[in-house]
Design a protein around this motif. Structure first.
Motif, PDB file in Angstrom:
ATOM      1  N   LEU A 324       0.836  -1.205   0.000  1.00  0.00           N
ATOM      2  CA  LEU A 324       0.000   0.000   0.000  1.00  0.00           C
ATOM      3  C   LEU A 324       0.868   1.251   0.000  1.00  0.00           C
ATOM      4  CD1 LEU A 324      -2.489  -1.094   2.814  1.00  0.00           C
ATOM      5  CD2 LEU A 324      -2.960  -1.101   0.359  1.00  0.00           C
ATOM      6  N   VAL A 325       0.473   2.219  -0.825  1.00  0.00           N
ATOM      7  CA  VAL A 325       1.103   3.535  -0.852  1.00  0.00           C
ATOM      8  C   VAL A 325      -0.018   4.560  -0.669  1.00  0.00           C
ATOM      9  CG1 VAL A 325       2.427   5.208  -2.205  1.00  0.00           C
ATOM     10  CG2 VAL A 325       2.940   2.751  -2.387  1.00  0.00           C
ATOM     11  N   VAL A 326       0.202   5.545   0.218  1.00  0.00           N
ATOM     12  CA  VAL A 326      -0.826   6.560   0.473  1.00  0.00           C
ATOM     13  C   VAL A 326      -0.273   7.933   0.110  1.00  0.00           C
ATOM     14  CG1 VAL A 326      -2.319   7.657   2.182  1.00  0.00           C
ATOM     15  CG2 VAL A 326      -1.857   5.198   2.332  1.00  0.00           C
ATOM     16  N   LEU A 327      -1.004   8.648  -0.743  1.00  0.00           N
ATOM     17  CA  LEU A 327      -0.689  10.030  -1.115  1.00  0.00           C
ATOM     18  C   LEU A 327      -1.488  10.971  -0.225  1.00  0.00           C
ATOM     19  CD1 LEU A 327      -0.563  10.508  -4.998  1.00  0.00           C
ATOM     20  CD2 LEU A 327       1.028  11.422  -3.315  1.00  0.00           C
ATOM     21  N   MET A 328      -0.817  11.928   0.406  1.00  0.00           N
ATOM     22  CA  MET A 328      -1.524  12.852   1.308  1.00  0.00           C
ATOM     23  C   MET A 328      -0.861  14.225   1.228  1.00  0.00           C
ATOM     24  SD  MET A 328      -0.039  11.224   4.834  1.00  0.00           S
ATOM     25  CE  MET A 328       1.585  11.722   5.462  1.00  0.00           C
ATOM     26  N   ASN A 329      -1.588  15.237   1.697  1.00  0.00           N
ATOM     27  CA  ASN A 329      -1.021  16.588   1.738  1.00  0.00           C
ATOM     28  C   ASN A 329      -1.623  17.348   2.909  1.00  0.00           C
ATOM     29  OD1 ASN A 329      -3.583  17.307   0.879  1.00  0.00           O
ATOM     30  ND2 ASN A 329      -2.946  18.069  -1.122  1.00  0.00           N
ATOM     31  N   LYS A 330      -1.338  18.644   2.979  1.00  0.00           N
ATOM     32  CA  LYS A 330      -1.797  19.428   4.127  1.00  0.00           C
ATOM     33  C   LYS A 330      -3.310  19.624   4.135  1.00  0.00           C
ATOM     34  CE  LYS A 330      -0.556  23.715   1.679  1.00  0.00           C
ATOM     35  NZ  LYS A 330       0.302  24.916   1.711  1.00  0.00           N
ATOM     36  N   GLY A 331      -3.974  19.277   3.040  1.00  0.00           N
ATOM     37  CA  GLY A 331      -5.433  19.325   3.003  1.00  0.00           C
ATOM     38  C   GLY A 331      -6.077  18.004   3.387  1.00  0.00           C
ATOM     39  N   SER A 332      -5.278  16.986   3.708  1.00  0.00           N
ATOM     40  CA  SER A 332      -5.807  15.697   4.171  1.00  0.00           C
ATOM     41  C   SER A 332      -6.104  15.828   5.659  1.00  0.00           C
ATOM     42  CB  SER A 332      -4.787  14.583   3.932  1.00  0.00           C
ATOM     43  OG  SER A 332      -4.402  14.511   2.579  1.00  0.00           O
ATOM     44  N   ALA A 333      -7.341  15.700   6.034  1.00  0.00           N
ATOM     45  CA  ALA A 333      -7.712  15.983   7.418  1.00  0.00           C
ATOM     46  C   ALA A 333      -8.603  14.903   8.005  1.00  0.00           C
ATOM     47  CB  ALA A 333      -8.426  17.339   7.504  1.00  0.00           C
ATOM     48  N   SER A 334      -8.530  14.781   9.320  1.00  0.00           N
ATOM     49  CA  SER A 334      -9.479  14.015  10.110  1.00  0.00           C
ATOM     50  C   SER A 334      -9.591  12.564   9.666  1.00  0.00           C
ATOM     51  CB  SER A 334     -10.836  14.721  10.074  1.00  0.00           C
ATOM     52  OG  SER A 334     -11.605  14.353  11.179  1.00  0.00           O
TER      53      SER A 334
END
Length: 512
Positions: A324-334
């Motif tokens: 598994l690879v997860v893409l996230m950024n500062k708008g990924s919340a909660s």
């Protein structure tokens, strides 16, 4: 057990669909995901609970349901409120409305909690929320919260007018169409920001690091909600985008995973960038599909310190244990952070992108608790990662940090003035960033409109069959923004996606 159907679908999904709707325009061949255009999904990045909570967990005394129910106002407290109402009605200069006084009293109590995610909605507003859930919505595409009287952007939605205009998390909205937003409640601010499709919302925005406020003009839009999309590469890498965690997300993920697996899925890349959250139960059910049975997903900690742990009840099937690879950024919340953290700590996922937003509390909306159709939404507990870490205010750091090119942070160019040679300012530095993003870089990016900046504008105008003036008027500004947005949608320009795919291919090559 709190059930959404008993809450007229308002209580659980209430904030991330409130005032807003979503429009998904699929680009990139399959059409991109995401013109989620929410008028303002007020504090959408809250995680909402659909779970069993003992009465005492929600009581004011923290002891028992019966004792909590006895925590009514004492006689002297009731007398104080009565005297305040009487004094206002007798002596205030203008006529008063008793219902508004009562609503104000309850709202004041909730505001005194100093929690931006706890709010009171009087009957009329609660009914509007309920009505808004019945169809499409219009808006600008940003989740907001109010803190210390300031309206703060939590996350612009991918593809939305807010994103197109360059709104960013933690931007402070100062005014809308010339009307100040300072000091307003969340519902008052939202009422001013929302509006019919096609109407303009002129925002004045304060951004950290900039000396002067930005002037952004957005056009509101209307759309429908969709939250999940998948693609498959030829080498067995599946790409699954989750835009929000709604009551239907888990079923949609199950359907998409089944389709990907039927095509020979070897590595799964999950994209939760700019996902503001949603249902707690939904994200637990999604994680359950990807983790082994018994693996912890999220911990909940109540006011007395007691903790409850959600684990994978069903667990991933044996043939679903792929990297598994997860893409996230500062708008990924909660809820998006819950998924990223659970897959990292309990599933060995690799996290790529930016540190997430950092929202670690859970809200429950109480509908009808006050004896009418008003609504109170309260923060009732905090959630923790499987190892007990509370990420509130901190976020989750990626294993592989990847920043997007500077032009991904560009904002809307001014329309009321022309940018031209020998001018300076942040609008010029923004222009220089956009020029680089559309393939016509200038010699500098410090905000001085140099001769080379003028020549870069001229080259762009020539390529677009615009009048070649070297100055950025409204038509040139519009075309620059259109070309920039089109470029941002291309995967080859998405540094985070490229890094995630490279890691997925590496995992694919090393997989048995």
């Amino acid at each position: 057990m709190y059930k959404a159907d008993n809450w007229n679908k308002l209580d659980i999904i209430y904030y991330y669909r409130v005032f807003g709707g979503v429009r998904f325009v699929w680009f990139r061949g399959r059409t991109v995901a995401a013109l989620l255009v929410l008028t303002t999904v007020v504090a959408c990045s809250a995680t909402y609970a659909l779970l069993e909570l003992p009465d005492w967990k929600l009581g004011s005394s923290g002891v028992s349901g019966k004792e909590a129910g006895q925590a009514a106002l004492r006689e002297e407290e009731v007398n104080k409120l009565n005297k305040a109402v009487s004094l206002i009605e007798r002596r205030f200069l203008l006529p008063t409305d008793r219902n508004r006084l009562l609503d104000g009293a309850v709202n004041g109590m909730v505001e005194s909690l100093s929690d931006p995610y706890s709010v009171y909605k009087p009957e009329e507003e609660a009914e509007k929320f309920n009505d808004a859930l019945q169809g499409a919505f219009t808006g600008i595409g940003a989740e907001l919260r109010v803190e210390n009287g300031a309206v703060i952007v939590e996350s612009p939605i991918r593809g939305s007018p807010a994103e197109r205009a360059g709104l960013q998390p933690l931007d402070v909205l100062l005014s809308i169409n010339g009307e100040s937003l300072q000091g307003l409640t969340l519902s008052e601010a939202v009422t001013k920001i929302r509006g019919p499709k096609g109407t303009k919302a002129k925002l004045k925005v304060q951004r950290s690091g900039l000396a002067e406020p930005l002037d952004l003009e957005l056009v509101r839009d209307r759309i429908d909600l969709e939250t999940v999309h998948s693609e498959m590469s030829e080498d067995g890498i599946g790409y699954l985008t989750i835009n929000q965690f709604t009551e239907d997300t888990s079923a949609q993920v199950a359907q998409e995973l089944k389709a990907l697996e039927a095509r020979g899925l070897k590595v799964l890349l999950l994209d939760v960038r700019d996902n503001p959250g949603g249902y707690l139960q939904s994200v637990v059910e999604v994680a359950d599909q990807l983790l082994e049975q018994g693996q912890p997903i999220v911990q909940s900690e109540y006011r007395d310190g007691e903790r409850k742990t959600d684990v994978a009840q069903n667990g991933a099937k044996n043939d679903r244990r792929y990297p598994l690879v997860v893409l996230m950024n500062k708008g990924s919340a909660s809820a998006a952070e819950i998924l990223a953290g659970a897959l990292k700590q309990s599933g060995g996922a690799v996290l790529i992108g930016e540190t997430t937003y950092g929202k670690g509390t859970v809200q429950v909306p109480f509908n009808g608790e006050l004896g009418d159709r008003s609504l109170i939404k309260l923060t009732v507990y905090k959630w923790l990662l499987p190892d007990g870490t509370w990420i509130n205010g901190e976020g989750i750091k990626p294993d592989i940090p990847v920043a997007q090119p500077d032009y991904f942070q560009a904002w809307r160019l001014p329309r009321d003035i022309e940018l031209k040679y020998d001018t300076t300012g942040e609008s010029v530095s923004n222009l220089q960033s956009i020029l680089a993003g559309v393939g016509y870089p200038a010699d500098r990016k410090d905000g001085y409109f140099s001769e080379e900046t003028k020549r870069a504008v001229e080259r762009f105008q020539t390529s677009e069959s615009l009048p070649v003036t070297g100055e950025v008027d409204a038509k040139t500004a519009q075309r620059l923004e259109e070309r920039l947005y089109a470029g941002i949608q291309k995967r080859e320009n998405d540094a985070q996606w490229q890094a995630a795919m490279n890691k997925a291919r590496e995992l694919r090559a090393s997989a048995p």
